[in-house]
Design an enzyme around this catalytic site. Structure first.
Site, PDB file in Angstrom:
ATOM      1  CE  LYS A 299      -9.072 -15.615   4.523  1.00 37.59           C
ATOM      2  NZ  LYS A 299     -10.086 -14.891   3.763  1.00 37.59           N
TER       3      LYS A 299
ATOM      4  NE  ARG B  13     -15.280  -8.628   2.015  1.00 36.12           N
ATOM      5  CZ  ARG B  13     -14.682  -9.618   2.673  1.00 36.12           C
ATOM      6  NH1 ARG B  13     -13.767 -10.355   2.089  1.00 36.12           N
ATOM      7  NH2 ARG B  13     -15.003  -9.891   3.932  1.00 36.12           N
TER       8      ARG B  13
ATOM      9  NE  ARG C 227     -24.477 -15.984   6.696  1.00 33.48           N
ATOM     10  CZ  ARG C 227     -24.064 -14.805   6.268  1.00 33.48           C
ATOM     11  NH1 ARG C 227     -23.361 -14.032   7.064  1.00 33.48           N
ATOM     12  NH2 ARG C 227     -24.342 -14.399   5.048  1.00 33.48           N
TER      13      ARG C 227
ATOM     14  CG  HIS D 148     -26.082 -24.026  13.340  1.00 33.27           C
ATOM     15  ND1 HIS D 148     -27.165 -23.946  12.500  1.00 33.27           N
ATOM     16  CD2 HIS D 148     -26.312 -23.154  14.355  1.00 33.27           C
ATOM     17  CE1 HIS D 148     -28.017 -23.040  12.970  1.00 33.27           C
ATOM     18  NE2 HIS D 148     -27.518 -22.557  14.108  1.00 33.27           N
TER      19      HIS D 148
ATOM     20  N   PRO E  68     -13.809 -16.722   9.536  1.00 32.90           N
ATOM     21  CG  PRO E  68     -14.212 -18.929  10.145  1.00 32.90           C
ATOM     22  CD  PRO E  68     -14.782 -17.793   9.345  1.00 32.90           C
ATOM     23  CD  GLU E  69      -9.802 -11.991   8.421  1.00 31.24           C
ATOM     24  OE1 GLU E  69      -8.628 -11.593   8.397  1.00 31.24           O
ATOM     25  OE2 GLU E  69     -10.772 -11.226   8.451  1.00 31.24           O
TER      26      GLU E  69
END
Ligand code: ZN
Length: 262
Positions: free
Chosen positions: A59, A250, A112, A93, A2-3
């Site tokens: 974020k 990245r 995660r 989750h 998520p950005e």
């Protein structure tokens, strides 16, 4: 991951579903997510209150209950929010459930487990402590230009550095550079005035458009490169094969023809 556009959509979702309802319980199902607060304290400080407003910076999402504290949410790699009726339908989750008096819950989902939830007294203090830069949609043109001038390293690593500018991650940084026609490995300080302006405008344009598309790849403009990111992907502008390389730790995807090193 998520950005800024994803988190802005979480904020809108939370505002549309979860404000002004009495919180009757906070059910922490996995305590890894809690930072600087225990499950017991989180429940004690939120029970009986209502979420009244929210604020996003980069974020991070901050939710204000009635009272003098802020709930802080960071979505890590895979975090998201889901509002639903009845605890029998709890998503797999869900790590924390905010249970409301109307028999609905807001779940913080995080497959995660890189997400974070905390309580803070003051947003400004928190941002200072984390040394986070200005939000990518709030930064001014001159602030942006100064950051680029001072940055020693590739332009992409400047966009990704949350301490310089908060909210842009790997995916949108690639899209922004594609729109501006800038090679991700270009030295930030070598960009001329015209290119800096192009990059500033592209940053705002891409982030705003992505928010409008609910941060959903399928709703994003067809001229974007995002859906074609990855092996075998072709440039939507010239049709050539996209290339990848590692920049600032990245993977960058770019078109070597449309995004020239000047
Ligand atoms: Zn191209």
């Amino acid at each position: 991951m998520p950005e800024l556009p994803e988190v802005e959509n979480f904020k809108r979702y939370l505002n549309a579903t979860s404000l002004h309802q009495r919180i009757i319980n906070v059910d922490v199902r996995d305590a890894y997510v809690l930072k600087t607060v225990t499950a017991r304290e989180l429940a004690r400080r939120l029970k009986g209150r209502r979420f009244e407003s929210s604020w996003r910076h980069g974020k991070h999402l901050f939710v204000r209950p009635d009272g003098d504290l802020w709930l802080r949410l960071h979505f890590g790699m895979t975090g998201s929010l889901r509002y639903f009726k009845g605890q029998g339908r709890t998503p797999n989750h869900a790590r924390v459930l905010f249970v409301f008096a109307n028999a609905h819950c807001l779940a913080f989902e995080d497959p995660r487990k890189f997400g974070e939830i905390g309580l803070i007294d003051d947003i400004e203090d928190f941002l200072k402590k984390r040394a986070l830069g200005p939000d990518a949609l709030d930064i001014s043109h001159s602030q942006f230009r100064d950051l680029l001038r001072k940055h020693r390293g590739p332009v992409k690593s400047m966009l990704l550095n949350q301490k310089l500018i908060a909210g842009v991650g790997n995916i949108y940084a690639d899209e922004i550079l594609f729109r501006a026609g800038i090679h991700p490995a270009m030295q930030a300080s070598a960009l001329n005035e015209k290119t800096v302006t192009k990059l500033f405008r592209a940053t705002r344009h891409i982030l705003k458009k992505a928010i409008d598309a609910n941060a959903n790849v399928n709703l994003m403009p067809r001229s974007w490169r995002l859906p074609r990111r990855g092996k075998g992907g072709k440039c939507p502008r010239c049709g050539r094969q996209l290339k990848s390389s590692t920049i600032g730790g990245r993977t960058a995807w770019f078109c070597a023809y449309c995004q020239k090193r000047i």
